[in-house]
Design a protein around this motif. Structure first.
Motif, PDB file in Angstrom:
ATOM      1  N   ALA A 223     -29.919 -42.324  44.072  1.00 51.24           N
ATOM      2  CA  ALA A 223     -29.584 -41.312  45.074  1.00 51.24           C
ATOM      3  C   ALA A 223     -29.427 -41.940  46.456  1.00 51.24           C
ATOM      4  CB  ALA A 223     -30.664 -40.234  45.094  1.00 51.24           C
ATOM      5  N   LYS A 224     -30.333 -42.859  46.791  1.00 47.75           N
ATOM      6  CA  LYS A 224     -30.246 -43.522  48.097  1.00 47.75           C
ATOM      7  C   LYS A 224     -29.008 -44.399  48.164  1.00 47.75           C
ATOM      8  CE  LYS A 224     -31.709 -44.723  52.161  1.00 47.75           C
ATOM      9  NZ  LYS A 224     -31.654 -43.760  53.279  1.00 47.75           N
ATOM     10  N   ALA A 225     -28.692 -45.075  47.067  1.00 47.19           N
ATOM     11  CA  ALA A 225     -27.485 -45.912  47.044  1.00 47.19           C
ATOM     12  C   ALA A 225     -26.236 -45.072  47.232  1.00 47.19           C
ATOM     13  CB  ALA A 225     -27.421 -46.688  45.731  1.00 47.19           C
ATOM     14  N   ARG A 226     -26.192 -43.922  46.554  1.00 44.47           N
ATOM     15  CA  ARG A 226     -25.025 -43.046  46.680  1.00 44.47           C
ATOM     16  C   ARG A 226     -24.896 -42.495  48.102  1.00 44.47           C
ATOM     17  NH1 ARG A 226     -21.411 -44.140  42.850  1.00 44.47           N
ATOM     18  NH2 ARG A 226     -22.174 -43.802  40.741  1.00 44.47           N
ATOM     19  N   SER A 227     -26.022 -42.292  48.776  1.00 47.73           N
ATOM     20  CA  SER A 227     -25.962 -41.767  50.140  1.00 47.73           C
ATOM     21  C   SER A 227     -25.354 -42.776  51.109  1.00 47.73           C
ATOM     22  CB  SER A 227     -27.367 -41.387  50.612  1.00 47.73           C
ATOM     23  OG  SER A 227     -28.161 -42.545  50.839  1.00 47.73           O
ATOM     24  N   ASN A 228     -25.242 -44.009  50.674  1.00 50.08           N
ATOM     25  CA  ASN A 228     -24.636 -45.049  51.502  1.00 50.08           C
ATOM     26  C   ASN A 228     -23.159 -45.252  51.173  1.00 50.08           C
ATOM     27  OD1 ASN A 228     -25.135 -47.043  53.554  1.00 50.08           O
ATOM     28  ND2 ASN A 228     -24.924 -48.613  51.995  1.00 50.08           N
ATOM     29  N   GLN A 229     -22.650 -44.431  50.266  1.00 48.23           N
ATOM     30  CA  GLN A 229     -21.278 -44.569  49.800  1.00 48.23           C
ATOM     31  C   GLN A 229     -20.307 -43.955  50.802  1.00 48.23           C
ATOM     32  OE1 GLN A 229     -20.991 -43.104  45.834  1.00 48.23           O
ATOM     33  NE2 GLN A 229     -19.067 -44.118  45.379  1.00 48.23           N
ATOM     34  N   LYS A 230     -19.173 -44.607  50.979  1.00 45.52           N
ATOM     35  CA  LYS A 230     -18.172 -44.124  51.926  1.00 45.52           C
ATOM     36  C   LYS A 230     -17.198 -43.162  51.264  1.00 45.52           C
ATOM     37  CE  LYS A 230     -17.950 -47.936  55.255  1.00 45.52           C
ATOM     38  NZ  LYS A 230     -17.046 -48.901  55.939  1.00 45.52           N
ATOM     39  N   LEU A 231     -16.713 -42.225  52.075  1.00 43.41           N
ATOM     40  CA  LEU A 231     -15.645 -41.350  51.599  1.00 43.41           C
ATOM     41  C   LEU A 231     -14.329 -42.132  51.574  1.00 43.41           C
ATOM     42  CD1 LEU A 231     -16.281 -37.970  53.464  1.00 43.41           C
ATOM     43  CD2 LEU A 231     -16.623 -38.453  51.043  1.00 43.41           C
ATOM     44  N   SER A 232     -13.511 -41.835  50.584  1.00 46.07           N
ATOM     45  CA  SER A 232     -12.186 -42.438  50.514  1.00 46.07           C
ATOM     46  C   SER A 232     -11.269 -41.690  51.471  1.00 46.07           C
ATOM     47  CB  SER A 232     -11.635 -42.370  49.089  1.00 46.07           C
ATOM     48  OG  SER A 232     -10.281 -42.756  49.064  1.00 46.07           O
TER      49      SER A 232
ATOM     50  N   GLY B 139     -18.128 -51.853  42.496  1.00 46.38           N
ATOM     51  CA  GLY B 139     -17.040 -52.057  41.550  1.00 46.38           C
ATOM     52  C   GLY B 139     -16.794 -50.885  40.627  1.00 46.38           C
ATOM     53  N   GLY B 140     -17.249 -49.691  41.031  1.00 40.05           N
ATOM     54  CA  GLY B 140     -17.052 -48.523  40.189  1.00 40.05           C
ATOM     55  C   GLY B 140     -18.151 -48.323  39.160  1.00 40.05           C
ATOM     56  N   ALA B 141     -19.320 -48.915  39.379  1.00 39.38           N
ATOM     57  CA  ALA B 141     -20.422 -48.764  38.424  1.00 39.38           C
ATOM     58  C   ALA B 141     -20.857 -47.311  38.337  1.00 39.38           C
ATOM     59  CB  ALA B 141     -21.609 -49.636  38.853  1.00 39.38           C
ATOM     60  N   ASP B 142     -21.223 -46.874  37.122  1.00 36.25           N
ATOM     61  CA  ASP B 142     -21.683 -45.505  36.955  1.00 36.25           C
ATOM     62  C   ASP B 142     -23.180 -45.429  37.255  1.00 36.25           C
ATOM     63  OD1 ASP B 142     -23.019 -46.505  34.710  1.00 36.25           O
ATOM     64  OD2 ASP B 142     -21.441 -45.841  33.334  1.00 36.25           O
TER      65      ASP B 142
ATOM     66  N   MET C  95     -14.148 -38.096  45.524  1.00 40.40           N
ATOM     67  CA  MET C  95     -13.693 -38.385  46.886  1.00 40.40           C
ATOM     68  C   MET C  95     -14.366 -39.613  47.482  1.00 40.40           C
ATOM     69  SD  MET C  95     -11.421 -36.031  47.647  1.00 40.40           S
ATOM     70  CE  MET C  95     -10.895 -36.191  45.947  1.00 40.40           C
ATOM     71  N   TYR C  96     -15.297 -40.218  46.768  1.00 40.14           N
ATOM     72  CA  TYR C  96     -15.973 -41.427  47.242  1.00 40.14           C
ATOM     73  C   TYR C  96     -15.128 -42.672  46.954  1.00 40.14           C
ATOM     74  CZ  TYR C  96     -20.630 -39.449  48.164  1.00 40.14           C
ATOM     75  OH  TYR C  96     -21.693 -38.771  48.687  1.00 40.14           O
ATOM     76  N   GLU C  97     -15.320 -43.689  47.788  1.00 36.92           N
ATOM     77  CA  GLU C  97     -14.816 -45.009  47.445  1.00 36.92           C
ATOM     78  C   GLU C  97     -15.722 -45.582  46.361  1.00 36.92           C
ATOM     79  OE1 GLU C  97     -14.642 -47.475  50.873  1.00 36.92           O
ATOM     80  OE2 GLU C  97     -12.892 -46.472  51.732  1.00 36.92           O
TER      81      GLU C  97
END
Length: 598
Positions: free
Chosen positions: A285-294, A325-328, A319-321
């Motif tokens: 969850a914390k990692a995803r919160s650092n994800q950028k919008l595309s 490398g696209g890991a699930d 809508m995320y970048e």
């Protein structure tokens, strides 16, 4: 051939027992008695019927059908003929077993009756029903070539069962100030076009929807419309809203909002972005919160929403970048679990009884790095940098500034020197790596290259007993660990006017071996030391070049003059009267702290 008058007349009924043996008809049957007689005279041909003649008389006479003996069967029915009680006489027809049972005339006959098949009424009914269905289907095609299906919504307006013109009028009358609210994933932005920059071609839109009605399959579309399940064709048709707006301004403003949202996000899967300080763990969850919008994906979705005249758009994970490398989420969770195992150690670093630092997940997470396969490791360079910072800020006190108050009340601040703590950084890095690998918990004593009497932190007093050399007073004092004065004496220090001032700082006694010969440097350039002076007591504290020693060449009056060092000062050593040097020699020891200050 003429008939034999002695023979009875031949029976002309082929089904009677008295059929003539001499009939010219090839199919004329032979009486069963004649067959029995044949068997009797030719037993070799009929071995199984050797006693046929004996049994012939016991056989029941076959039934004859006379003209008056009729079977009671329905008119027009076909009756199977009974098997006659005789066999064919014609050898070409083969041999029949004469012992076979005679035909059972009590057996029920097979009767075939014809049933009436008049279905004219049914056919007429089906034809009428088919006509009604065809008419209804054709009527539906005509209707839904010009009407919207139930459940049709255009630009937010329900236009069910309306014509294109009626739908256009309804849309035109309902269109007011337009806005699009975009939210989701923590992002919020609203598009409010400037006045006169947004409009909808309602007529073209309504016609496009009806044109895509697929009238030939109207029953299916009708059911889908009534149940709220639109077909893909209907969705595509209703999405083709003819909208006019300032597309460039929309893209610019939405892009700026996305850039601001992404400004504080790295968009990478790293330790800093995946570590949750509240839980002390790496989390997805914390990692995803650092994800950028595309930027491109959000703008494209926004433009599509505007083209449909939608008033809301909710962003989802698409809508995320891509992250890592696209890991699930499963792959990211595995990486987080491995990293949490890596920082599972809990170590307390100590110097004696003093806690210096605690190594926990919060500290070690900054050294975790993930490779391209998301495998976590401790970055040794980052760990070494942390140890270096710990040494500078807390451990290595040698040469740093100290402040203390002398027992007579004078406050002293001094820097430089060699006395103090010096840590073994390389050994400490290795100890930490081993502890992390073994998930060690508990205390680790910090390895040191050099120690002091006690640890007092940066700037504190870390010595017990010490010698205080006050250059401003030209006086030397020896205090024990309880700050009691043990010994004191006047002195003559190095001459600053000839660049031989005694260096200030905190040092320690390096030796106390008694007498020595002091050898000066070749400052005059003649190839020889400037002096060779023997002394009885040599007690160096700056390496082996500067220390306490007796100086019998100095006048006693110079020891009483605090300014004498400017005229008759040494090359840096602390000159003492011979008697005082002898006393000090008996008191000091190697490692004793020496503080030289102004």
């Amino acid at each position: 051939m003429a008939n034999n008058p002695n023979e009875p007349a031949a029976n002309t009924n082929p089904f009677m027992n008295g059929g003539s043996q001499g009939s010219s008809d090839p199919l004329m049957p032979v009486k069963r008695d004649q067959m029995s007689a044949h068997r009797a005279t030719h037993p070799q041909q009929h071995p199984s019927n050797a006693n046929a003649g004996q049994n012939a008389s016991s056989k029941q006479a076959p039934m004859n059908l006379g003209a008056t003996e009729r079977m009671n069967v329905p008119a027009g029915a076909r009756v199977r003929q009974p098997l006659p009680d005789y066999v064919p006489a014609n050898p070409k027809l083969g041999t029949i077993d004469a012992d076979a049972e005679p035909y059972d005339f009590n057996q029920q006959p097979d009767i075939e009756s014809e049933q009436p098949r008049n279905h004219r009424g049914l056919k007429i009914g089906l034809a009428v029903a088919g006509g009604i269905i065809v008419a209804a289907y054709v009527g539906g095609i005509v209707a839904f070539s010009n009407l919207n299906y139930p459940g049709t919504v255009i630009a937010g307006q329900d236009v069910s069962l309306t014509t294109a013109s009626a739908a256009a009028e309804k849309i035109d009358s309902s269109v007011g100030p337009y806005s699009l609210a975009i939210d989701g994933l923590g992002f919020e932005w609203t598009y409010e076009p400037a006045e006169g920059t947004y409009s909808i071609d309602a007529s073209a839109e309504a016609q496009a929807v009806i044109a895509a009605n697929e009238a030939l399959i109207w029953p299916v579309r009708l059911i889908m419309g009534l149940t709220g399940n639109e077909s893909e064709a209907a969705k595509n048709a209703e999405s083709q809203v003819v909208v006019n707006y300032d597309e460039a301004t929309f893209e610019q403003e939405l892009g700026a909002a996305i850039d601001a949202f992404n400004a504080n996000r790295t968009g990478t899967f790293d330790a800093a972005g995946a570590f949750d300080t509240e839980t002390g763990q790496f989390t997805v969850a914390k990692a995803r919160s650092n994800q950028k919008l595309s930027r491109d994906a959000v703008i494209a979705a926004g433009k599509e929403a505007v083209s449909r005249a939608d008033t809301t758009l909710t962003l989802d994970d698409s809508m995320y970048e891509p992250l890592a490398g696209g890991a699930d989420d499963a792959q990211l969770q595995a990486a987080c679990d491995a990293a949490n195992e890596l920082i599972g150690a809990s170590i307390n670093l100590k110097l004696g009884e003093t806690d210096i630092a605690t190594l926990d997940g919060q500290t070690m997470m900054q050294w975790v790095t993930f490779d391209q396969n998301l495998n976590p490791t401790l970055n040794q360079e980052q760990l070494a940098a942390w140890v270096r910072e710990l040494a500078v800020s807390k451990l290595d006190t040698s040469g740093t500034q100290r402040t203390y108050t002398r027992p007579d009340g004078k406050q002293v601040t001094v820097s430089g020197g060699s006395y103090g703590w010096i840590s073994d950084e390389a050994a400490l890095v290795q100890q930490i790596q081993d502890a992390v690998a073994n998930k060690q918990t508990g205390d680790i004593e910090i390895p040191m290259k050099q120690t002091a009497d006690k640890y007092a932190g940066m700037g504190g007093r870390e010595w017990g007993a010490y010698i205080d050399v006050d250059l401003s007073e030209q006086h030397v004092r020896f205090y024990d660990e309880n700050d009691s004065l043990i010994w004191e004496a006047p002195c003559i220090s190095g001459n600053p006017t000839t660049d031989h001032a005694t260096p200030t700082g905190v040092y320690k006694v390096n030796s106390n071996n008694g007498g020595a010969t002091l050898v000066g440097r070749d400052e005059n350039g003649d190839g020889e030391p400037d002096y060779r002076t023997p002394v009885q007591y040599w007690m160096p504290f700056v390496g082996g070049s500067i220390g306490f020693h007796d100086a019998d060449w100095q006048a006693n009056s110079s020891f009483s003059d605090p300014t004498a060092y400017r005229r008759v000062g040494s090359h840096g050593c602390i000159n003492l009267q011979p008697s005082k040097a002898a006393e000090l020699h008996e008191l000091l020891y190697v490692g004793l702290c020496v503080i030289v200050h102004d």
